[in-house]
Write an enzyme that holds these catalytic residues in place. Structure first.
Site, PDB file in Angstrom:
ATOM      1  CD  GLU A 175      -2.996  -1.031   2.301  1.00  0.00           C
ATOM      2  OE1 GLU A 175      -3.011  -0.030   3.047  1.00  0.00           O
ATOM      3  OE2 GLU A 175      -3.853  -1.933   2.355  1.00  0.00           O
ATOM      4  CD  GLU A 353      -3.401  -5.783   4.193  1.00  0.00           C
ATOM      5  OE1 GLU A 353      -4.245  -4.964   4.611  1.00  0.00           O
ATOM      6  OE2 GLU A 353      -2.182  -5.576   4.194  1.00  0.00           O
TER       7      GLU A 353
HETATM    8  C1  FCB Z   1      -4.281  -2.036   5.639  1.00  0.00           C
HETATM    9  C2  FCB Z   1      -2.886  -2.324   6.133  1.00  0.00           C
HETATM   10  C3  FCB Z   1      -2.829  -3.333   7.246  1.00  0.00           C
HETATM   11  C4  FCB Z   1      -3.951  -3.133   8.237  1.00  0.00           C
HETATM   12  C5  FCB Z   1      -5.272  -3.103   7.515  1.00  0.00           C
HETATM   13  C6  FCB Z   1      -6.476  -2.991   8.420  1.00  0.00           C
HETATM   14  O1  FCB Z   1      -4.334  -0.783   5.092  1.00  0.00           O
HETATM   15  O2  FCB Z   1      -2.083  -2.770   5.069  1.00  0.00           O
HETATM   16  O3  FCB Z   1      -1.563  -3.249   7.846  1.00  0.00           O
HETATM   17  O4  FCB Z   1      -3.732  -1.986   8.955  1.00  0.00           O
HETATM   18  O5  FCB Z   1      -5.285  -2.032   6.619  1.00  0.00           O
END
Ligand code: FCB
Length: 456
Positions: A175, A353
């Site tokens: 990110e 994620e």
């Molecule tokens: C993302 C991050 C991760 C965590 C999630 C909830 O943006 O990559 O580390 O904080 O959100």
């Protein structure tokens, strides 16, 4: 099918053979042991000491004590039946000063972790940078300074030299949108700088240069590696009929969703964002865009929610939301995957994620009955199945997160784990969602002939 039925009838999903079921974490959020074995200081060590920076005044100094308990964690992952585990390497453990001498003890830790995972039959998915910049690099300008990208290339080479014989899947950055914009524009994250959007774009460009140098370093050390990057997307839904609503929506979309993927796909930075920020682009050197567009083997996609935007900016999310205040909107994930595939045209995507922070009330029996999280996961996995059915080659899904952890500036108040942590003992306690995920994985691995209905 209703959401509750989706959660109880998981065997309906048709994922291709070899689909990877995983869980994700990152170094600073779980490891603790910030002074162990020669680790240098990171920008998060420094930021956590700033008064008011972290909602509950906490830090990752101990976090989940994974540095000490990693063997137990690997055993727990094996019990879950994970095919893959996504973790990040802490740059300050490997190069304590950011650039310069390599700390062998830091590499040893990840060497042991990788071996432990492989012995447990779990494929490592390694991220090189999940936001924990060595603080000596920040002292010299951090991501505003191009030399940080060069240092990243050397750090990537050191890790790939050591682990490239056993780790196949590599992500350069996690990110970069968040590193650049929350780190250097809004100041919500380390290093906590509040600069202009144009400065944020300088940082963002240097992050992409680092990515390009990292790709080269990994491929040099491990020619068979599968290399990607994990990007976050928060798709924009325009609210309001006006041209000004459309304009603000398009600018936010360009900054949040298009800025990184388009140059990776070989396009220039989105013009509307450059204009809105009056970005000179002086930091872009002649060969940079070619470096950035180096072919990738996969793209990692982090998805949590969408955002509603009108001419005033991002609006408060309508319900239902998670405890982060993020709207629960699985259908957007199916649309996003189609859009991303249209941009990149790759053979492989991973959901690197996806998950939800929930209230996690402990029931009388002592179990966290997180039906809300199970429903979130089930509806999002269903959304991924929809994209796969329509031809998007998604190869795996990593739940965020394996365990409740240090949620950056929100401290430990936001709980994303499918395992909780018992205070005092640090024991990992499965929530109902962990049991659900475990059953879902074993169902999906059952041979075709197994009955697909009739489960309670
Ligand atoms: C993302 C991050 C991760 C965590 C999630 C909830 O943006 O990559 O580390 O904080 O959100």
């Amino acid at each position: 099918m209703k959401n509750a039925d989706l959660a109880t009838n998981t065997a309906q999903w048709k994922f291709p053979p070899g689909f990877v079921w995983g869980a994700a974490t990152s170094a600073y959020q779980i490891e603790g042991a910030i002074s162990a074995d020669g680790r240098g200081r990171s920008i998060w060590d420094v930021f956590c000491r700033v008064e008011g920076a972290i909602a509950d005044g906490s830090s990752g100094a101990d976090a989940c004590r994974h540095y000490e308990l990693w063997r137990d964690d690997v055993a727990t992952m094996k019990w879950l039946g994970l095919d893959g585990y996504r973790f990040s390497v802490a740059w300050p453990r490997i190069v304590p000063d950011g650039d310069g001498a390599i700390n062998a003890a830091g590499l040893d830790f990840y060497d042991r972790l990788v071996d432990g995972l492989l012995e447990a039959g779990i494929e490592p998915y390694l991220t090189l940078y999940h936001w924990d910049l060595p603080s000596s690099l920040e002292d010299a300008g951090g991501w505003l300074n191009r030399r940080t990208a060069d240092a990243f290339g050397r750090y990537a080479a050191a890790v790939a030299d050591r682990l490239g014989d056993r780790v196949t899947h590599w992500m350069t950055l996690n990110e970069p949108y968040v590193s650049a914009n929350l780190g250097y524009v809004t100041g919500q994250h380390a290093p906590g700088q509040r600069l202009s959007q144009a400065d944020g774009f300088d940082a963002a460009h240097h992050l992409l240069v680092a990515h390009g140098l990292g790709v080269t370093a990994i491929r040099d050390a491990a020619p068979d590696a599968s290399v990607g990057i994990a990007l976050n997307f928060t798709p924009v839904t325009q609210v309001g009929p006006g041209a000004d609503d459309a304009h603000v929506g398009a600018v936010i979309d360009a900054i949040h969703n298009r800025w990184f993927i388009e140059p990776l796909a070989g396009s220039p930075y989105p013009e509307i964002a450059c204009r809105a920020a009056q970005w000179s682009g002086d930091v872009v050197l002649p060969d940079d865009m070619d470096l950035i567009r180096a072919p990738l083997d996969f793209l990692g996609i982090n998805y949590y929610t969408r955002q509603l935007v009108d001419h005033t900016g991002v609006l408060a999310a309508p319900g239902p939301t998670t405890t982060m205040g993020w709207e629960i909107r699985p259908s957007t994930l199916t649309e996003l995957l189609a859009w991303v595939h249209g941009c990149m045209g790759l053979d492989a995507y991973y959901i690197t994620e996806n998950g939800a922070a929930m209230p996690d009330v402990v029931s009388e029996g002592g179990v966290i009955q997180d039906h809300d999280r199970i429903e979130y996961l089930a509806t999002h996995i269903d959304a991924v199945a929809g994209a796969v059915a329509s031809g998007v080659p998604v190869r795996g899904y990593f739940v965020w997160s394996f365990v409740d952890n240090f949620e950056w500036s929100l401290g430990y108040e936001q709980k994303f784990g499918i395992f909780a942590i018992e205070s005092d003992t640090y024991r990992r306690i499965p929530k109902l969602s962990a049991l659900w995920y475990r059953n879902m994985i074993s169902d999906s691995q059952a041979p075709e002939s197994a009955p697909t209905t009739g489960r309670p």
